[in-house]
Design an enzyme around this catalytic site. Structure first.
Site, short mmCIF file in Angstrom:
data_model
loop_
_atom_site.label_atom_id
_atom_site.label_comp_id
_atom_site.label_asym_id
_atom_site.label_seq_id
_atom_site.Cartn_x
_atom_site.Cartn_y
_atom_site.Cartn_z
CE LYS A 110 -4.37 -1.90 0.34
NZ LYS A 110 -4.23 -2.80 1.35
CD GLU A 131 -10.13 3.98 0.63
OE1 GLU A 131 -10.01 5.19 0.33
OE2 GLU A 131 -9.33 3.07 0.10
CB SER A 156 -0.10 -8.52 -1.25
OG SER A 156 -0.79 -9.18 -0.46
C1 LIG Z 1 -5.15 -4.05 0.98
C2 LIG Z 1 -4.44 -5.32 0.80
C3 LIG Z 1 -4.82 -6.28 -0.14
C4 LIG Z 1 -5.99 -5.77 -1.17
O1 LIG Z 1 -6.10 -4.69 -1.82
P1 LIG Z 1 -5.41 -5.03 -3.44
O2 LIG Z 1 -5.86 -3.37 -3.79
O3 LIG Z 1 -6.52 -5.68 -4.10
O4 LIG Z 1 -4.26 -4.96 -3.45
C5 LIG Z 1 -4.17 -7.28 -0.23
N1 LIG Z 1 -2.94 -7.88 0.48
C6 LIG Z 1 -2.71 -6.87 1.40
C7 LIG Z 1 -1.62 -7.23 2.49
C8 LIG Z 1 -3.48 -5.49 1.60
O5 LIG Z 1 -3.23 -4.82 2.61
#
Ligand SMILES: *Cc1c(COP(=O)(O)O)cnc(C)c1O
Length: 410
Positions: A104, A126, A393
């Protein structure tokens, strides 16, 4: 079916109206049109401006900690070895190692630099899992900007640690009680705030969703994930990966990984949605699997909706995937048959959460665990030893209490 051939390449979207095929656009109140136009102009100007790029690149390196490693997950790969000795080669793109623990911050940092140049002193955002809220609070602390984060009350309970982190860094966290008290409701509140305070305020939207130019702009700030992956693949083994795999909430980590490969038709792109308690129940967040085109939060895309077009509440064990919409570019890639989308349940994700922890010593976010879980479905279908890159992610520290409770460990 073959991939359709549009008159511009798949990666050249959106068009000047912010449309990816029939998806995207700007379905917003008149009061926001001016702010969106201003944002589009600022982004178009600064994205190629050497000073802006130099500042962004320096911060990505020294503050965020990029480049993130492309890590070969040896024991995870071994799990899928075939009797003939072949086994998929699984690599993790370690976005979990970024400052604040997820992808993020790539986007939050880019947008805060834009906001500063546009002369906006107040930032709103948000958040669902709290990762985007934390990333936004972080960059606001770094640049001394006022920061207000909207968060559903249900999410505030399940992500208490992130609420504390945001407040510690000086952000105001505003609880949203409407609806189910999750990400959709927080997003609606943030848009409402923006309409009221648009002169002074920039809205740092956290995914590739919302009205144009957000889906394009957030993608451009996240594509660093795919660009690094491409360079690391070429350096490590001299070829592109065969398969890219990512979880999909709004879709930003997936698009960030996919986008630099969209025109490489030999690279399979796979997005994994949250099936919650099952896609045949009414408790899931499998928007592309079970939704229909409609308008949510300013864009045309797939949406979970009932027969009257009312939004159906989403459900997922992971707050970051608990969203009834999806970025318009994913709807487009699905319709063009360029990317494939599947879903895994809460239980499959919980199993994968433990599996990656035990096989690799890496505790993934519950969101990420959805992508990891899909390996159990995917790998038995593969032949040879294809190279799979999974977007790791985020890290799972924020989720350990949730998981402990679900596993009755506390
Ligand atoms: C917010 C988040 C997501 C989902 O958001 P995307 O916009 O689909 O990437 C996925 N993995 C993590 C670790 C997140 O914090």
């Amino acid at each position: 079916m073959p991939v359709n051939t549009p008159h511009v390449s798949l990666s050249q979207q959106p068009d000047t109206l912010g449309r990816f095929g029939s998806f995207g656009g700007q379905y917003v109140p008149e009061t926001l049109m001016c702010a969106l136009a201003q944002l589009e102009t600022a982004f178009a100007h600064y994205k190629n401006e050497p000073q802006f790029q130099a500042e962004l690149q320096t911060l990505l390196r020294e503050y965020v900690g990029r480049a993130t490693p492309l890590y070969f997950a040896e024991r995870l790969s071994d799990r899928y070895a075939k009797p003939d000795g072949t086994t998929p080669q699984i690599y993790l793109k370690r976005e979990d190692l970024n400052h604040t623990g997820a992808h993020k911050i790539n986007n939050a940092l880019g947008q805060v630099l834009l906001a500063k140049r546009m002369g906006k002193q107040r930032i709103i955002a948000e958040t669902g899992a709290g990762q985007h809220g934390v990333a936004t609070a972080t960059v606001c602390a770094r640049f001394g900007l006022q920061c207000v984060i909207y968060m559903g009350i249900h999410d505030m309970e399940r992500q208490a640690l992130n609420v504390f982190r945001m407040r510690l860094m000086g952000a105001e966290v505003r609880p949203v009680e409407a609806g189910t008290g999750t990400l959709k409701d927080a997003t609606s509140e943030a848009i409402r705030d923006w309409v009221t305070n648009v002169e002074t305020t920039h809205y740092i939207l956290g995914s590739v969703a919302g009205p144009h130019p957000y889906p394009m702009m957030v993608r451009e700030f996240q594509r660093v994930i795919g660009e690094e992956t491409r360079a690391q693949a070429m350096e490590n083994w001299g070829e592109l990966p065969d398969i890219l795999l990512a979880c999909v909430g709004g879709g930003s980590n997936a698009i960030g990984l996919f986008h630099p490969f969209v025109d490489d038709l030999n690279v399979r792109l796979i997005g994994i949605e949250a099936a919650g308690e099952g896609i045949d129940t009414d408790k899931h967040a499998a928007t592309l699997t079970r939704g229909r085109p409609g308008v949510l939060h300013g864009a045309m895309s797939y949406v979970l909706q009932d027969e009257d077009g009312q939004i159906i509440e989403a459900h997922s064990v992971s707050a970051g995937l608990d969203y009834p919409g999806i970025g318009p570019e994913h709807s487009y890639l699905k319709e063009m048959k360029r990317a494939e989308y599947y879903s895994v349940t809460d239980q499959q994700a919980l199993d994968a959460f433990q599996r990656l922890s035990q096989l690799e010593g890496i505790i993934p976010a519950l969101e990420t665990s959805h992508a990891i879980a899909f390996l159990d479905v995917l790998c038995p279908q593969l032949s040879g030893s294809p190279r799979i890159v999974i977007n790791c992610s985020g890290r799972g520290d924020k989720d350990v209490q949730t998981v402990a409770k679900l596993l009755h460990l506390s």
